[in-house]
Scaffold this motif. Structure first.
Motif, PDB file in Angstrom:
ATOM      1  N   TYR A  45       0.828  -1.210   0.000  1.00 26.08           N
ATOM      2  CA  TYR A  45       0.000   0.000   0.000  1.00 26.08           C
ATOM      3  C   TYR A  45       0.863   1.261   0.000  1.00 26.08           C
ATOM      4  O   TYR A  45       0.439   2.312  -0.484  1.00 26.08           O
ATOM      5  N   ARG A  46       2.071   1.152   0.532  1.00 21.66           N
ATOM      6  CA  ARG A  46       2.972   2.305   0.534  1.00 21.66           C
ATOM      7  C   ARG A  46       3.339   2.744  -0.885  1.00 21.66           C
ATOM      8  O   ARG A  46       3.763   3.880  -1.092  1.00 21.66           O
ATOM      9  N   ASN A  47       3.182   1.858  -1.850  1.00 25.01           N
ATOM     10  CA  ASN A  47       3.596   2.156  -3.223  1.00 25.01           C
ATOM     11  C   ASN A  47       2.428   2.504  -4.144  1.00 25.01           C
ATOM     12  O   ASN A  47       2.626   2.722  -5.341  1.00 25.01           O
ATOM     13  N   LEU A  48       1.220   2.547  -3.592  1.00 23.13           N
ATOM     14  CA  LEU A  48       0.054   2.791  -4.431  1.00 23.13           C
ATOM     15  C   LEU A  48      -0.101   4.272  -4.737  1.00 23.13           C
ATOM     16  O   LEU A  48      -0.061   5.116  -3.837  1.00 23.13           O
ATOM     17  N   ALA A  49      -0.293   4.580  -6.008  1.00 24.73           N
ATOM     18  CA  ALA A  49      -0.598   5.953  -6.428  1.00 24.73           C
ATOM     19  C   ALA A  49      -2.097   6.067  -6.604  1.00 24.73           C
ATOM     20  O   ALA A  49      -2.701   5.309  -7.362  1.00 24.73           O
ATOM     21  N   THR A  50      -2.732   7.023  -5.898  1.00 27.86           N
ATOM     22  CA  THR A  50      -4.185   7.124  -5.956  1.00 27.86           C
ATOM     23  C   THR A  50      -4.672   8.532  -5.611  1.00 27.86           C
ATOM     24  O   THR A  50      -4.351   9.060  -4.546  1.00 27.86           O
ATOM     25  N   GLN A  51      -5.378   9.151  -6.518  1.00 21.04           N
ATOM     26  CA  GLN A  51      -6.065  10.428  -6.309  1.00 21.04           C
ATOM     27  C   GLN A  51      -5.138  11.546  -5.816  1.00 21.04           C
ATOM     28  O   GLN A  51      -5.573  12.483  -5.165  1.00 21.04           O
ATOM     29  N   GLY A  52      -3.845  11.417  -6.057  1.00 17.66           N
ATOM     30  CA  GLY A  52      -2.914  12.438  -5.612  1.00 17.66           C
ATOM     31  C   GLY A  52      -2.657  12.443  -4.118  1.00 17.66           C
ATOM     32  O   GLY A  52      -2.129  13.421  -3.578  1.00 17.66           O
ATOM     33  N   ILE A  53      -3.008  11.345  -3.441  1.00 16.10           N
ATOM     34  CA  ILE A  53      -2.805  11.270  -1.990  1.00 16.10           C
ATOM     35  C   ILE A  53      -1.950  10.086  -1.584  1.00 16.10           C
ATOM     36  O   ILE A  53      -1.767   9.823  -0.397  1.00 16.10           O
ATOM     37  N   GLY A  54      -1.426   9.349  -2.578  1.00 13.09           N
ATOM     38  CA  GLY A  54      -0.550   8.219  -2.293  1.00 13.09           C
ATOM     39  C   GLY A  54       0.872   8.550  -2.697  1.00 13.09           C
ATOM     40  O   GLY A  54       1.393   9.634  -2.391  1.00 13.09           O
ATOM     41  N   ASP A  56       1.686   9.323  -5.481  1.00 10.12           N
ATOM     42  CA  ASP A  56       1.604  10.406  -6.453  1.00 10.12           C
ATOM     43  C   ASP A  56       1.419  11.761  -5.776  1.00 10.12           C
ATOM     44  O   ASP A  56       1.208  12.776  -6.432  1.00 10.12           O
ATOM     45  N   SER A  57       1.490  11.792  -4.441  1.00 13.19           N
ATOM     46  CA  SER A  57       1.404  13.054  -3.713  1.00 13.19           C
ATOM     47  C   SER A  57       2.760  13.743  -3.716  1.00 13.19           C
ATOM     48  O   SER A  57       3.802  13.102  -3.719  1.00 13.19           O
ATOM     49  N   SER A  58       2.716  15.056  -3.688  1.00 12.45           N
ATOM     50  CA  SER A  58       3.970  15.810  -3.645  1.00 12.45           C
ATOM     51  C   SER A  58       4.518  15.914  -2.225  1.00 12.45           C
ATOM     52  O   SER A  58       5.611  16.422  -2.027  1.00 12.45           O
ATOM     53  N   GLY A  59       3.744  15.450  -1.245  1.00 14.73           N
ATOM     54  CA  GLY A  59       4.187  15.521   0.150  1.00 14.73           C
ATOM     55  C   GLY A  59       3.973  14.204   0.859  1.00 14.73           C
ATOM     56  O   GLY A  59       4.411  13.154   0.385  1.00 14.73           O
TER      57      GLY A  59
END
Length: 403
Positions: A45-54, A56-59
Motif C-alpha cells: 500500500y505504501r507504493n500505491l498511487a491514488t487520487q494524488g494522496i498516495g 503520487d502526492s507531492s508531500g
C-alpha cells in the motif's frame, strides 16, 4: 496518552493495505500500543498511487498516514526462523493479534487462529477477510471493490437501471466501514476477556459488512421482493422525500418522512398556499395518487431559486433536509469545523497535514492524531524492548531478518 480508553492494550498487527490496518489505527487513536509488523520490502500500500494522496502526492502519503496513524512499525522477515521467533516474543505480551492474511498463509506461518489461541489463551485473535472464514471462498483474495462493492450487492443496488455498467465505488469505502466493525469487535472481546479471563476470535468480512450496510434491501429480498436502484429524483413514493435540482444546477435532499406533518408548512414557506388545499395533494394518499403532477410542481419551484437561496429559505423550517455537498465543500462546512471532524497531525520536522478524525468521539472530543510510522521505523526500538542487545540486532541485520 494517559487516560485513553485502550491505554495498556498491546496490539500486534500483521496486515497490509487498508481494511485491517485502519482497525489498528482506530485502536491506536484511543491509546493502544499498536506494533505493525511489515515485511522487509514494506506494505505494498505504501507504493500505491491514488487520487494524488498516495505515492503520487507531492508531500506526505496521506493514504498510508490515515491507515497507520499512531502506530509503531517493525520490519521482519517471517520466513526466517529468527523472524518468526521474534514475532512469537511480541505475541507473548500482546492482548490482540490483528491480521488480514489469508488462512493458508497464516497456517503456513503457524499463525492460524487454532494454533495461537491454544498457545496464548488470553489473546484476542482478530481477523478481517474478504468473504468469511468458511465456505469455498474462504481463501480467496478480497479487496473492498470486489468483496464489498461487487459481490456484496452495493454496485448493483446503487447503479441506475439506465446504465450499462455498474458505477464504481470510491476509495476504500468498504475497508473503512469494515475496520469500524472490526475495532468494535475487538473492544467487545476485550470486555469479554475482562469478565471471563479468556480470549476469543473476532471475525469481520467485507462481504458481511456490505450486507449489513444494505440491511434494508436484504430484508426486502428476504421478504420475497427484488430491490433495485432508484433514480434519486424527488418523489419515488412520497414527493417530500428525494432530491430536487435548484436553479443553479445544484441539488437539495428532502427527507420529510412524515409528509402530512410538513406539507402545509412547506407550501406556505415557498409561497404556494394554493397547494395546501388542492384536493390532489391534500394528504399523502392523494399526493401518491397524483405523484407525477405533485413532483412536477415541486421541481418547478426548486428551479426558481439557487442552492444558497434554498438553504436560506429552508433554514426556517424545522424539518430534515440537506444540501448535496461536494467533498471539497465539506472541508469548511460549519458543522465539520465545529465538531473537529478534520484534525491536524504535527510532525517532528515542523510540518503538518490534515486527516479525517473519524466518527467516534469520547468525552466530547476526537482523538489526538499522531503520524504514521515510516517503514520499519521502530524496529530497533521494539527489539530493544524485547531484550535484544545491539550485538544481537546487528546479527539479525546481517542475517537479513530485519532490514
Amino acid at each position: 496518552m494517559d487516560g485513553e480508553a485502550f491505554d495498556g492494550v498491546h496490539v500486534v498487527e500483521l496486515a497490509q493495505w487498508v481494511f485491517v490496518p485502519v482497525a489498528g489505527a482506530l485502536l491506536a487513536d484511543w491509546g493502544a500500543d499498536v506494533i505493525r509488523v511489515e515485511r522487509p520490502e514494506g506494505d505494498p500500500y505504501r507504493n500505491l498511487a491514488t487520487q494524488g494522496i498516495g505515492t503520487d502526492s507531492s508531500g506526505v502519503n496521506l493514504s498510508v498516514a490515515l491507515a497507520n496513524r499512531g502506530k509503531r512499525s517493525i520490519a521482519l522477515d517471517l520466513h526466517t526462523e529468527e523472524g518468526r521467533a521474534l514475532l512469537d516474543r511480541l505475541l507473548e505480551s500482546a492482548d490482540v493479534f490483528l491480521t488480514n492474511f489469508r488462512p493458508a498463509a497464516l497456517r503456513k506461518l503457524g499463525l492460524d487462529a487454532e494454533e495461537l489461541t491454544r498457545r496464548f489463551p488470553t489473546l484476542i485473535y482478530a481477523r478481517g477477510h474478504g468473504f468469511g472464514v468458511r465456505g469455498p471462498g474462504a481463501d480467496r483474495p478480497g479487496y473492498d471493490s470486489s468483496a464489498f462493492w461487487a459481490q456484496g450487492g452495493l454496485a448493483h443496488i446503487l447503479t441506475p437501471p439506465e446504465r450499462e455498467y455498474p458505477i464504481s465505488q470510491r476509495g476504500a469505502m468498504g475497508d473503512r466501514n469494515g475496520a469500524m466493525a472490526l475495532a468494535f469487535g475487538i473492544a467487545a472481546a476485550l470486555l469479554r476477556r475482562q469478565r471471563t479471563g479468556t480470549g476469543t476470535v473476532v471475525d469481520v468480512s467485507l462481504l458481511a459488512t456490505a450486507m449489513w450496510t444494505l440491511s434494508s434491501d436484504v430484508l426486502s429480498a428476504l421478504a420475497g421482493n427484488t430491490p433495485r436502484a432508484s433514480s434519486g429524483r424527488g418523489g419515488a413514493v412520497n414527493p417530500l422525500v428525494g432530491t430536487y435540482r435548484t436553479g443553479d444546477g445544484r441539488h437539495i435532499q428532502l427527507v420529510f418522512l412524515e409528509p402530512d406533518r410538513y406539507w402545509a408548512s412547506f407550501c406556505h414557506l415557498i409561497d404556494r398556499r394554493d397547494l395546501v388545499d388542492d384536493p390532489r395533494y391534500i394528504d399523502l394518499a392523494a399526493r401518491r395518487e397524483n405523484l407525477q403532477s405533485c413532483v412536477a410542481e415541486l421541481e418547478s419551484e426548486f428551479a426558481k431559486r439557487t442552492l444558497r437561496e434554498w438553504e436560506d429559505l429552508l433554514s426556517a423550517l424545522d424539518a430534515p433536509w440537506a444540501p448535496v455537498r461536494t467533498v471539497e465543500e465539506l472541508l469548511d462546512d460549519p458543522q465539520v469545523v465545529a465538531n473537529d471532524y478534520i484534525g491536524t497531525v504535527d510532525t517532528e520536522d515542523g510540518r503538518s497535514y490534515s486527516l479525517p478524525t473519524g466518527p467516534v468521539q469520547l468525552a466530547q472530543r476526537p482523538p489526538a492524531l499522531r503520524r504514521a510510522p515510516e517503514h520499519g521505523e521502530h524496529t530497533e526500538e521494539v527489539l530493544l524492548e524485547l531484550g535484544c542487545s545491539w550485538d544481537r540486532i546487528s546479527e539479525l541485520k546481517d542475517a537479513g531478518v530485519i532490514p
